[in-house]
Scaffold this motif. Structure first.
Motif, PDB file in Angstrom:
ATOM      1  N   TYR A  48       0.662  -1.093   0.102  1.00 44.15           N
ATOM      2  CA  TYR A  48       0.462  -0.444  -0.016  1.00 44.15           C
ATOM      3  C   TYR A  48       1.066   0.612   0.601  1.00 44.15           C
ATOM      4  CZ  TYR A  48      -3.925  -3.122   1.548  1.00 44.15           C
ATOM      5  OH  TYR A  48      -4.374  -4.158   1.473  1.00 44.15           O
ATOM      6  N   LYS A  49       0.193   2.795  -0.036  1.00 46.56           N
ATOM      7  CA  LYS A  49       1.053   3.315  -0.907  1.00 46.56           C
ATOM      8  C   LYS A  49      -0.018   4.514  -0.704  1.00 46.56           C
ATOM      9  CE  LYS A  49       4.613   5.648  -3.591  1.00 46.56           C
ATOM     10  NZ  LYS A  49       5.192   5.971  -4.772  1.00 46.56           N
ATOM     11  N   ILE A  50       0.693   5.317   0.243  1.00 45.13           N
ATOM     12  CA  ILE A  50       0.358   7.149   0.553  1.00 45.13           C
ATOM     13  C   ILE A  50       1.140   8.238  -0.197  1.00 45.13           C
ATOM     14  CG2 ILE A  50      -0.171   8.714   1.876  1.00 45.13           C
ATOM     15  CD1 ILE A  50      -2.130   6.653   3.976  1.00 45.13           C
ATOM     16  N   ASN A  51       0.846   8.548  -0.726  1.00 47.50           N
ATOM     17  CA  ASN A  51       1.881   9.420  -1.482  1.00 47.50           C
ATOM     18  C   ASN A  51       1.541  11.297  -1.587  1.00 47.50           C
ATOM     19  OD1 ASN A  51       3.813   9.114  -4.534  1.00 47.50           O
ATOM     20  ND2 ASN A  51       3.928  11.228  -3.192  1.00 47.50           N
ATOM     21  N   LEU A  52       1.932  12.132  -0.656  1.00 56.44           N
ATOM     22  CA  LEU A  52       1.624  13.471  -0.952  1.00 56.44           C
ATOM     23  C   LEU A  52       2.685  13.804  -1.768  1.00 56.44           C
ATOM     24  CD1 LEU A  52       0.761  15.445   0.742  1.00 56.44           C
ATOM     25  CD2 LEU A  52       2.325  15.930   2.062  1.00 56.44           C
ATOM     26  N   LEU A  53       2.549  14.495  -3.196  1.00 58.79           N
ATOM     27  CA  LEU A  53       2.946  15.574  -4.257  1.00 58.79           C
ATOM     28  C   LEU A  53       2.557  16.592  -4.065  1.00 58.79           C
ATOM     29  CD1 LEU A  53       1.481  12.660  -6.829  1.00 58.79           C
ATOM     30  CD2 LEU A  53       3.482  12.516  -5.706  1.00 58.79           C
ATOM     31  N   LYS A  54       4.138  17.337  -4.554  1.00 60.17           N
ATOM     32  CA  LYS A  54       3.824  18.875  -4.680  1.00 60.17           C
ATOM     33  C   LYS A  54       4.529  18.993  -6.160  1.00 60.17           C
ATOM     34  CE  LYS A  54       4.970  23.116  -2.784  1.00 60.17           C
ATOM     35  NZ  LYS A  54       5.383  23.392  -0.764  1.00 60.17           N
ATOM     36  N   GLY A  55       3.563  19.447  -6.919  1.00 63.69           N
ATOM     37  CA  GLY A  55       3.630  19.831  -8.613  1.00 63.69           C
ATOM     38  C   GLY A  55       2.965  19.036  -8.660  1.00 63.69           C
ATOM     39  N   LEU A  61      -4.112   5.013 -13.052  1.00 55.47           N
ATOM     40  CA  LEU A  61      -5.008   4.264 -12.003  1.00 55.47           C
ATOM     41  C   LEU A  61      -5.803   3.117 -12.430  1.00 55.47           C
ATOM     42  CD1 LEU A  61      -4.676   3.816  -8.720  1.00 55.47           C
ATOM     43  CD2 LEU A  61      -6.653   5.232  -8.611  1.00 55.47           C
ATOM     44  N   ALA A  62      -5.272   2.062 -12.184  1.00 55.52           N
ATOM     45  CA  ALA A  62      -6.514   1.144 -13.808  1.00 55.52           C
ATOM     46  C   ALA A  62      -7.160   1.098 -14.819  1.00 55.52           C
ATOM     47  CB  ALA A  62      -7.141   0.617 -12.721  1.00 55.52           C
ATOM     48  N   ASP A  63      -7.601   1.625 -15.351  1.00 56.06           N
ATOM     49  CA  ASP A  63      -8.843   2.189 -15.820  1.00 56.06           C
ATOM     50  C   ASP A  63      -9.032   3.716 -15.710  1.00 56.06           C
ATOM     51  OD1 ASP A  63     -10.468   1.865 -14.075  1.00 56.06           O
ATOM     52  OD2 ASP A  63     -11.784   1.043 -15.848  1.00 56.06           O
ATOM     53  N   LYS A  64      -8.621   4.593 -14.653  1.00 54.72           N
ATOM     54  CA  LYS A  64      -8.964   5.510 -14.991  1.00 54.72           C
ATOM     55  C   LYS A  64      -7.725   6.639 -14.714  1.00 54.72           C
ATOM     56  CE  LYS A  64     -13.093   5.562 -14.757  1.00 54.72           C
ATOM     57  NZ  LYS A  64     -13.235   4.231 -14.503  1.00 54.72           N
ATOM     58  N   THR A  65      -7.224   8.379 -15.079  1.00 56.74           N
ATOM     59  CA  THR A  65      -6.573   9.696 -15.333  1.00 56.74           C
ATOM     60  C   THR A  65      -6.669  10.248 -14.238  1.00 56.74           C
ATOM     61  OG1 THR A  65      -5.487   8.387 -17.261  1.00 56.74           O
ATOM     62  CG2 THR A  65      -4.584  10.565 -16.735  1.00 56.74           C
ATOM     63  N   TYR A  66      -6.016  11.065 -13.530  1.00 61.09           N
ATOM     64  CA  TYR A  66      -5.924  11.472 -12.825  1.00 61.09           C
ATOM     65  C   TYR A  66      -5.454  12.866 -13.197  1.00 61.09           C
ATOM     66  CZ  TYR A  66      -8.984   8.500 -10.021  1.00 61.09           C
ATOM     67  OH  TYR A  66     -10.146   7.618  -9.206  1.00 61.09           O
ATOM     68  N   GLU A  67      -5.459  13.764 -13.462  1.00 63.85           N
ATOM     69  CA  GLU A  67      -4.559  15.461 -12.878  1.00 63.85           C
ATOM     70  C   GLU A  67      -4.691  15.911 -12.142  1.00 63.85           C
ATOM     71  OE1 GLU A  67      -2.783  15.646 -16.028  1.00 63.85           O
ATOM     72  OE2 GLU A  67      -3.820  13.735 -16.983  1.00 63.85           O
ATOM     73  N   ILE A  68      -3.285  16.259 -11.566  1.00 66.38           N
ATOM     74  CA  ILE A  68      -2.984  17.118 -10.144  1.00 66.38           C
ATOM     75  C   ILE A  68      -2.339  18.202 -10.634  1.00 66.38           C
ATOM     76  CG2 ILE A  68      -1.825  17.255  -8.153  1.00 66.38           C
ATOM     77  CD1 ILE A  68      -1.614  14.549  -7.726  1.00 66.38           C
ATOM     78  N   GLN A  69      -2.895  19.201 -10.463  1.00 65.21           N
ATOM     79  CA  GLN A  69      -1.957  20.646 -10.632  1.00 65.21           C
ATOM     80  C   GLN A  69      -0.793  21.171 -10.555  1.00 65.21           C
ATOM     81  OE1 GLN A  69      -3.940  21.467 -13.861  1.00 65.21           O
ATOM     82  NE2 GLN A  69      -4.635  19.941 -13.296  1.00 65.21           N
ATOM     83  N   LYS A  70      -1.699  21.053  -8.408  1.00 65.11           N
ATOM     84  CA  LYS A  70      -0.329  21.741  -7.615  1.00 65.11           C
ATOM     85  C   LYS A  70       0.239  20.636  -6.843  1.00 65.11           C
ATOM     86  CE  LYS A  70      -1.409  27.070  -9.034  1.00 65.11           C
ATOM     87  NZ  LYS A  70      -2.382  28.006  -7.883  1.00 65.11           N
ATOM     88  N   ARG A  71      -0.848  20.158  -6.173  1.00 67.28           N
ATOM     89  CA  ARG A  71      -0.371  19.656  -4.973  1.00 67.28           C
ATOM     90  C   ARG A  71      -1.711  18.207  -4.554  1.00 67.28           C
ATOM     91  NH1 ARG A  71      -2.347  24.686  -3.702  1.00 67.28           N
ATOM     92  NH2 ARG A  71      -0.365  25.709  -3.036  1.00 67.28           N
ATOM     93  N   GLY A  72      -1.573  17.497  -4.026  1.00 64.34           N
ATOM     94  CA  GLY A  72      -2.511  16.113  -4.331  1.00 64.34           C
ATOM     95  C   GLY A  72      -1.749  15.564  -3.310  1.00 64.34           C
ATOM     96  N   TYR A 131      -2.181  20.235   2.686  1.00 65.39           N
ATOM     97  CA  TYR A 131      -1.142  19.863   1.833  1.00 65.39           C
ATOM     98  C   TYR A 131      -0.262  20.422   3.406  1.00 65.39           C
ATOM     99  CZ  TYR A 131       3.645  19.368   0.235  1.00 65.39           C
ATOM    100  OH  TYR A 131       4.524  18.184  -0.394  1.00 65.39           O
ATOM    101  N   ASP A 132      -0.471  21.332   3.850  1.00 61.52           N
ATOM    102  CA  ASP A 132       0.877  21.498   5.204  1.00 61.52           C
ATOM    103  C   ASP A 132       0.867  20.972   6.098  1.00 61.52           C
ATOM    104  OD1 ASP A 132       2.208  23.191   2.861  1.00 61.52           O
ATOM    105  OD2 ASP A 132       1.004  25.051   3.883  1.00 61.52           O
ATOM    106  N   GLU A 133      -0.516  20.489   6.166  1.00 64.98           N
ATOM    107  CA  GLU A 133      -1.407  19.951   7.735  1.00 64.98           C
ATOM    108  C   GLU A 133      -0.699  18.213   6.907  1.00 64.98           C
ATOM    109  OE1 GLU A 133      -5.400  18.232   8.977  1.00 64.98           O
ATOM    110  OE2 GLU A 133      -5.605  20.085   8.114  1.00 64.98           O
ATOM    111  N   ILE A 134      -1.505  17.494   6.211  1.00 63.70           N
ATOM    112  CA  ILE A 134      -1.039  16.502   5.923  1.00 63.70           C
ATOM    113  C   ILE A 134       0.831  16.104   6.265  1.00 63.70           C
ATOM    114  CG2 ILE A 134      -0.712  14.498   4.661  1.00 63.70           C
ATOM    115  CD1 ILE A 134      -3.493  15.816   3.679  1.00 63.70           C
ATOM    116  N   GLU A 135       1.291  17.713   5.148  1.00 70.43           N
ATOM    117  CA  GLU A 135       3.419  17.035   5.309  1.00 70.43           C
ATOM    118  C   GLU A 135       3.644  17.077   6.980  1.00 70.43           C
ATOM    119  OE1 GLU A 135       6.670  19.054   3.033  1.00 70.43           O
ATOM    120  OE2 GLU A 135       5.057  20.759   4.200  1.00 70.43           O
TER     121      GLU A 135
END
Length: 295
Positions: A48-55, A61-72, A131-135
């Motif tokens: 399992y993975k929990i990934n905090l991303l900046k950028g 993911l499987a048969d779906k695609t997601y777009e993150i703009q700044k933070r996710g 984002y800051d809270e989870i970081e």
């Protein structure tokens, strides 16, 4: 903060995760790290993975695609394949933790949380404040992980649950990422390319290398069930049906327009016995291969 070479990590993941004992690890991603600037292989992991991303990122993911703009925030499950691709020239960074199911043995059912389910909110766009809270929660995990505290893993489990509950509380229609089916089209295209690449069978003694759904799924590095689900959605047929239709088409051509023996055609198409091929052909055509050749 420790930097990690992602390629080295992927090669050594089995050493990092001991399924019998249950394990946890955490990595900070810096702008120049491999996993921040290069696509991660599209496949399933053993954890399992929990990934905090900046950028800015594209996440398949499987048969779906997601777009993150700044933070996710992204949640990965061993049951489905995924990858993420950095976008643009802006900086990319973040932090992620990985763990196997045994890590939560007797501490709750991690699969019960909707963000780890294929139909759940697996990818969430975050506000700067969230984002800051989870970081900050990840920073607490990091301190505990590096400490000699006797019960540090219990503390880490609680912090992981804190992340999950924080996301559950704020997960609304406004925070969810819009999903689209680009990944489904990509998988379908790759499957069809693999299928067509095996034909025409003009060379004797050259059997088709991919004969069933499992063969294609393994080559595409995705789960057989996901491949079947995607093709059913995009093509209206199951993986097996599409393979059989293409094999049948090739069989018709070879029987009608070549002098190759029926037994040789059966061999080229990967049938172990001529009788199996004859039964397969007659099931769909209503005629045996020999009868079809004479018509």
């Amino acid at each position: 903060m420790e930097r990690i070479d992602m390629n080295h990590f992927l090669r050594s993941q089995n050493k990092l995760l001991n399924k019998d004992l249950g394990n946890f690890n955490l990595f900070w991603v810096q702008e120049l790290d491999t996993c921040a600037v290069q696509p991660i292989p599209y496949n399933r992991r053993d954890f399992y993975k929990i990934n905090l991303l900046k950028g800015a990122y594209t996440i398949h993911l499987a048969d779906k695609t997601y777009e993150i703009q700044k933070r996710g925030l992204f949640f990965g499950n061993p049951s489905y394949p995924y990858n993420w691709i950095p976008k643009g020239a802006d900086s990319h960074s973040g932090v992620y933790c990985i763990f196997n199911k045994e890590f939560f043995h007797h501490f709750g059912n991690i699969d019960a949380y909707q963000m780890f389910r294929p139909e759940g909110d697996n990818v969430i766009e975050l506000t700067e404040g969230l984002y800051d809270e989870i970081e900050g929660i990840f920073e607490k995990m990091d301190v505990a992980f590096r400490s000699a505290y006797q019960h540090k893993y219990d503390k880490i489990r609680n912090l992981i649950f804190e992340v999950l509950h924080s996301v559950n509380e704020v997960s609304t229609k406004e925070t969810r990422i819009n999903r689209h089916d680009a990944a489904a089209s990509r998988i379908t295209g790759s499957f069809l390319e693999l299928l067509e690449r095996q034909f025409p069978l003009e060379l004797k003694n050259r059997q088709v290398p991919l004969r069933n759904a499992a063969d294609f799924a393994d080559t595409l590095a995705i789960h057989e069930n996901y491949l079947n689900r995607v093709l059913k959605k995009t093509m209206g047929s199951t993986t097996t049906q599409l393979i059989q239709q293409r094999f049948l088409q090739e069989a018709r051509v070879l029987i009608k327009h070549s002098s190759i023996d029926i037994s040789e055609i059966a061999y080229l198409l990967g049938f172990k016995e001529v009788s199996h091929f004859s039964n397969f052909f007659k099931k769909y055509e209503g005629l045996s291969p020999l009868q079809y050749r004479k018509v």
